[in-house]
Design a protein around this motif. Structure first.
Motif: not given
Length: 126
Positions: A31-32, A53, A98, A100, A103, A107, A113
């Motif tokens: 997801y992340y 992700k 991480t 949310s 994404v 990265c 974070y």
């Protein structure tokens, strides 16, 4: 609730290897983006590397390039930090983190974070 738990730290001699694990719960690691960070005594926390992700892209700090590798096991919902050719200056508490908002297809090692693990101690010494 989103949670990260690091493990695998310990004492290793210079030139040795360790593999750290970052087990995720409350979300899927696909997801992340996830980052690895470290903090040595008396020093500021710094980014070590990160993985997207999708697992398709990684970035590393110059100090660890060619020695450290980040990978993901989606089945175990875990991200790994393989550390080879360890040096005394790699001694630190290592964290995974991480967010949310992490994404993007590339990265970054963002100290902003939101979610952090408790850390695992790595000591490189003879």
């Amino acid at each position: 609730q989103l949670q990260l738990v690091e493990s695998g730290g310990g004492l290793v001699q210079p030139g040795g290897s360790l593999r750290l694990s970052c087990a995720a719960s409350g979300f899927s690691v696909d997801y992340y983006n996830i980052g690895w960070f470290r903090q040595a005594p008396g020093k500021e926390r710094e980014g070590v590397g990160c993985i997207t992700k999708s697992g398709g892209s990684t970035n590393y700090a110059d100090s660890v390039k060619g020695r450290f590798t980040i990978s993901t096991d989606n089945a175990k919902n875990t991200v790994y930090l393989q550390m080879n050719s360890l040096r005394p200056e790699d001694t630190a508490v290592y964290y995974c983190a991480t967010d949310s908002r992490a994404v993007r297809p590339t990265c970054v090692m963002a100290l902003s974070y939101r979610y952090w693990g408790q850390g695992t101690q790595v000591t490189v010494s003879s």
